[in-house]
Enzyme design. Structure first.
Site, PDB file in Angstrom:
ATOM      1  N   ASP A  75       0.853  -1.195   0.000  1.00  0.00           N
ATOM      2  CA  ASP A  75       0.000   0.000   0.000  1.00  0.00           C
ATOM      3  C   ASP A  75       0.883   1.237   0.000  1.00  0.00           C
ATOM      4  O   ASP A  75       1.599   1.483   0.968  1.00  0.00           O
ATOM      5  CB  ASP A  75      -0.885  -0.053   1.264  1.00  0.00           C
ATOM      6  N   ASN A 120      -0.320   4.492  -0.484  1.00  0.00           N
ATOM      7  CA  ASN A 120      -0.949   5.774  -0.131  1.00  0.00           C
ATOM      8  C   ASN A 120      -1.675   5.743   1.223  1.00  0.00           C
ATOM      9  O   ASN A 120      -2.490   6.608   1.509  1.00  0.00           O
ATOM     10  CB  ASN A 120      -1.916   6.223  -1.243  1.00  0.00           C
ATOM     11  N   ASP A 153      -4.004   3.821   2.722  1.00  0.00           N
ATOM     12  CA  ASP A 153      -5.431   3.577   2.961  1.00  0.00           C
ATOM     13  C   ASP A 153      -5.683   2.119   3.378  1.00  0.00           C
ATOM     14  O   ASP A 153      -6.834   1.678   3.452  1.00  0.00           O
ATOM     15  CB  ASP A 153      -6.280   3.935   1.716  1.00  0.00           C
ATOM     16  N   ASP A 163      -1.769  -1.282  -3.762  1.00  0.00           N
ATOM     17  CA  ASP A 163      -2.116  -0.539  -4.986  1.00  0.00           C
ATOM     18  C   ASP A 163      -1.013  -0.649  -6.031  1.00  0.00           C
ATOM     19  O   ASP A 163       0.048  -1.231  -5.772  1.00  0.00           O
ATOM     20  CB  ASP A 163      -2.423   0.926  -4.641  1.00  0.00           C
ATOM     21  N   ASP A 179      -5.584 -10.692 -15.536  1.00  0.00           N
ATOM     22  CA  ASP A 179      -6.645 -11.666 -15.279  1.00  0.00           C
ATOM     23  C   ASP A 179      -7.842 -11.327 -16.168  1.00  0.00           C
ATOM     24  O   ASP A 179      -8.284 -10.177 -16.207  1.00  0.00           O
ATOM     25  CB  ASP A 179      -7.049 -11.566 -13.798  1.00  0.00           C
ATOM     26  N   ASP A 207      -9.930 -16.777 -16.099  1.00  0.00           N
ATOM     27  CA  ASP A 207     -10.682 -17.292 -14.957  1.00  0.00           C
ATOM     28  C   ASP A 207     -11.735 -18.325 -15.392  1.00  0.00           C
ATOM     29  O   ASP A 207     -12.504 -18.058 -16.332  1.00  0.00           O
ATOM     30  CB  ASP A 207     -11.389 -16.089 -14.303  1.00  0.00           C
ATOM     31  N   GLU A 252      -7.542 -21.144 -16.381  1.00  0.00           N
ATOM     32  CA  GLU A 252      -7.888 -21.818 -15.121  1.00  0.00           C
ATOM     33  C   GLU A 252      -8.962 -22.841 -15.485  1.00  0.00           C
ATOM     34  O   GLU A 252     -10.062 -22.468 -15.887  1.00  0.00           O
ATOM     35  CB  GLU A 252      -8.412 -20.808 -14.105  1.00  0.00           C
ATOM     36  N   HIS A 270      -4.019 -17.486  -4.704  1.00  0.00           N
ATOM     37  CA  HIS A 270      -4.880 -16.679  -3.825  1.00  0.00           C
ATOM     38  C   HIS A 270      -6.138 -17.446  -3.406  1.00  0.00           C
ATOM     39  O   HIS A 270      -6.975 -16.895  -2.698  1.00  0.00           O
ATOM     40  CB  HIS A 270      -5.293 -15.420  -4.583  1.00  0.00           C
ATOM     41  N   ASP A 271      -6.308 -18.676  -3.871  1.00  0.00           N
ATOM     42  CA  ASP A 271      -7.543 -19.426  -3.601  1.00  0.00           C
ATOM     43  C   ASP A 271      -7.361 -20.546  -2.584  1.00  0.00           C
ATOM     44  O   ASP A 271      -8.246 -21.412  -2.487  1.00  0.00           O
ATOM     45  CB  ASP A 271      -8.067 -20.051  -4.912  1.00  0.00           C
TER      46      ASP A 271
HETATM   47  C1  NOJ Z   1     -11.423 -18.388  -9.688  1.00  0.00           C
HETATM   48  C2  NOJ Z   1     -10.702 -17.309  -8.955  1.00  0.00           C
HETATM   49  O1  NOJ Z   1      -9.350 -17.676  -8.828  1.00  0.00           O
HETATM   50  C3  NOJ Z   1     -11.421 -17.146  -7.632  1.00  0.00           C
HETATM   51  O2  NOJ Z   1     -10.700 -16.327  -6.749  1.00  0.00           O
HETATM   52  C4  NOJ Z   1     -12.798 -16.619  -7.909  1.00  0.00           C
HETATM   53  O3  NOJ Z   1     -13.548 -16.619  -6.711  1.00  0.00           O
HETATM   54  C5  NOJ Z   1     -13.548 -17.483  -8.925  1.00  0.00           C
HETATM   55  N1  NOJ Z   1     -12.738 -17.911 -10.016  1.00  0.00           N
HETATM   56  C6  NOJ Z   1     -14.707 -16.721  -9.504  1.00  0.00           C
HETATM   57  O4  NOJ Z   1     -14.253 -15.704 -10.362  1.00  0.00           O
END
Ligand code: NOJ
Length: 538
Positions: free
Chosen positions: A21, A23, A25, A29, A98, A194, A245, A310-311
């Site tokens: 970050d 700035n 907040d 960013d 993405d 995605d 994906e 990130h999932d």
């Molecule tokens: C896969 C993404 O990696 C995930 O973070 C997202 O919740 C779902 N697709 C829906 O877009």
């Protein structure tokens, strides 16, 4: 298969909200990313994949997009984005964006128009029915939401704020292709797509015999023709790469998406190894079996490797040891990720061995998937405390905590309270500490990326696993004519001796890299979470 730059690349995934970050907040960013480009170059990364940074009400971490051609002001401006692209290109690095086109946000102007009346010209941009079928959302609850204004239901396979686009409508396809051209003309180097194998829905949207079976809506007939059209109309006109994906596939059903001669996508993320592990618990022989299955099953096409994103939870907590042996385990997992066949993706923070978190209350969590599952289970009578404990290890927030830059306030991520609490272990686990120590996880990653780049067998070599039934040791060779590389990994907290087969054990070995100092006598006894890479000399 022809050789391509994206096969040789090391890709680094940035979750912008949690990276840096600039700035004050509390939200990461784009200028924050720009500040760190030299760090990433030094790490040996060639390509950055950014999770979505488009305008979004942020119901699902930006995967709910309300304007594909605008930057979310929380992340900065279009000028910031252009400066980021230029900063990357100046350093010889590339940018992958993405592409989230299975659904939009319900605040996207297309959906606002679509829901405004049954006769609106954009009604058919989304999937409306007078009555729902029995499908379930991939998050929780039914896959249909009732819209009071027009008295019909719309389909959403994720949250109800993420309506599914209707790809059967040529106007939708045209609008998305135009948007893709727009970004490509701005100079980006590729797309991560995605849930791209969800775009086509089955004819007539019939009830599913088993509504929890994902095969009901993934990989439907027509998906390959659609991706070939996208390739013909858009992708083929640029020197870029795409990674799809693609959940819910076997090698046989995945291959057509990425076979070079079919002109669809360049590589894929499949999840079979992680889904199996999460369902049945960590089991090295199963992991090895699946690696082999995918290597053989995708022959002639290209795979990717990742140990986290990130999932899911943090790699070192999920597959390694985030206690006593954290440093060795994080280095070992990096070794595995960068030496197995396929293009490796490093998820931000794994290069310093960041770990899972357990927040005390469900109110501390932001992950909509976890929170929706929690609410649904509580409504069905689950005991909240036990439920929270069972959901914590798999929460996507484990990987979304702010990057730990230093031992300073808020881990050096921000001068303000971060949007998601910092992992309390940041005082010990942070980049500043890693850069100060030659034996740190990060310093090791720097050596690893360089070794990969200078060792063609690690990129293009055949993959030959040994000792496949061994529950602790992962041993494999990557070889090209004239170059043989041997990788030895001990995925356990005890010492283990490696008994190499003939033709390998009797070769002279030259050590290329190791995560702990190996014994001077070249003994093949590996200490806990030890990793070694050797060159085999004739
Ligand atoms: C896969 C993404 O990696 C995930 O973070 C997202 O919740 C779902 N697709 C829906 O877009």
């Amino acid at each position: 298969m022809e050789r391509n730059w994206w096969q040789e690349a090391v890709i680094y995934q940035i979750y912008p909200r949690s990276f840096r970050d600039s700035n004050g907040d509390g939200i990461g960013d784009l200028p924050g990313i720009i500040e760190k480009l030299d760090y990433l170059r030094e790490l040996g990364v060639d390509v950055i994949w950014l999770n979505p940074i488009y305008s979004s009400p942020n119901d699902d971490g930006g995967y709910d997009i309300s304007d594909y051609q605008a930057i979310n002001p929380a992340f900065g401006s279009m000028a910031d984005w252009e400066a980021l692209l230029e900063g990357l290109h100046q350093r010889g690095m590339k940018l992958v964006m993405d592409l989230v086109v299975n659904h939009t946000s319900d605040e996207h102007p297309w959906f606002v128009a679509s829901r405004s009346s049954r006769t609106n010209p954009q009604r058919d941009f989304y999937i409306w029915r007078p009555a729902p079928n029995n499908w379930r959302s991939l998050f929780a609850g039914p896959a249909w939401a009732h819209d009071d204004a027009t008295g019909e239901y719309y389909l959403h396979l994720f949250s109800r704020k993420m309506p599914e686009l209707n790809w059967a409508n040529p106007d939708v396809r045209r609008a998305i292709y135009d948007m893709m051209h727009w970004w490509l003309r701005k100079g980006i180097d590729g797309f991560r797509m995605d849930v791209i194998n969800l775009l086509v829905k089955p004819e007539g949207l019939p009830d599913a015999p088993d509504p929890t079976d994902r095969n009901v809506f993934f990989n439907q007939p027509g998906i390959h023709e659609l991706l070939q059209e996208m390739n013909r109309e858009v992708l083929s006109k640029y020197d870029i790469f795409t990674v799809g994906e693609i959940p819910a596939v076997t090698p046989a059903t995945a291959r057509p998406y990425v076979s070079a001669d079919r002109h669809e996508l360049n590589m894929l993320f499949q999840f079979e190894h992680f889904e199996t592990i999460d369902r049945d618990g960590w089991d090295l022989p199963t992991f090895k079996r699946l690696q082999r299955k995918w290597y053989e099953g995708l022959a002639g096409a290209w795979n990717s490797q990742f140990i986290g994103n990130h999932d899911g939870p943090r790699a070192v907590s999920r597959l390694g040891d985030d206690g006593e042996h954290r440093v060795s385990a994080a280095k070992l997992l990096g070794t595995m990720n960068l030496t197995l066949p396929g293009t490796p993706y490093i998820y931000q923070g794994d290069e310093i061995g960041m770990t899972n978190v357990s927040y005390p209350s469900i109110d501390d969590y932001r992950d909509i998937q976890m929170v929706s599952r929690y609410r649904e289970a509580v409504a069905n009578g689950a005991e909240p405390e036990a439920l929270l404990r069972s959901l914590q290890p798999t929460s996507r927030d484990n990987a979304r905590t702010p990057f730990q830059w230093s031992a300073g306030p808020n881990a050096g991520f921000s001068s303000a309270t971060p949007w998601l609490p910092v992992n309390p272990r940041f005082t010990a686990i942070n980049l500043a500490a890693d850069l100060a120590s030659p034996d740190s996880v990060c310093r090791y990653y720097q050596r690893l990326t360089r070794l990969r780049r200078s060792t063609p067998a690690l990129i293009y070599g055949d993959y030959r696993p040994y000792l496949e039934a061994d529950p602790h040791l992962y041993v494999y060779e990557r070889s090209l004519p004239g170059e043989r590389v041997l990788v030895l990994l001990n995925l356990s907290g005890e010492n283990h001796r490696v008994a190499l087969p003939q033709g390998v054990g009797d070769q002279r070995r030259e050590l290329l890299l190791a995560n702990v100092a190996p014994p001077a006598d070249g003994e093949l006894e590996l200490s806990p979470w030890e990793a070694r890479i050797y060159r085999l000399c004739e």
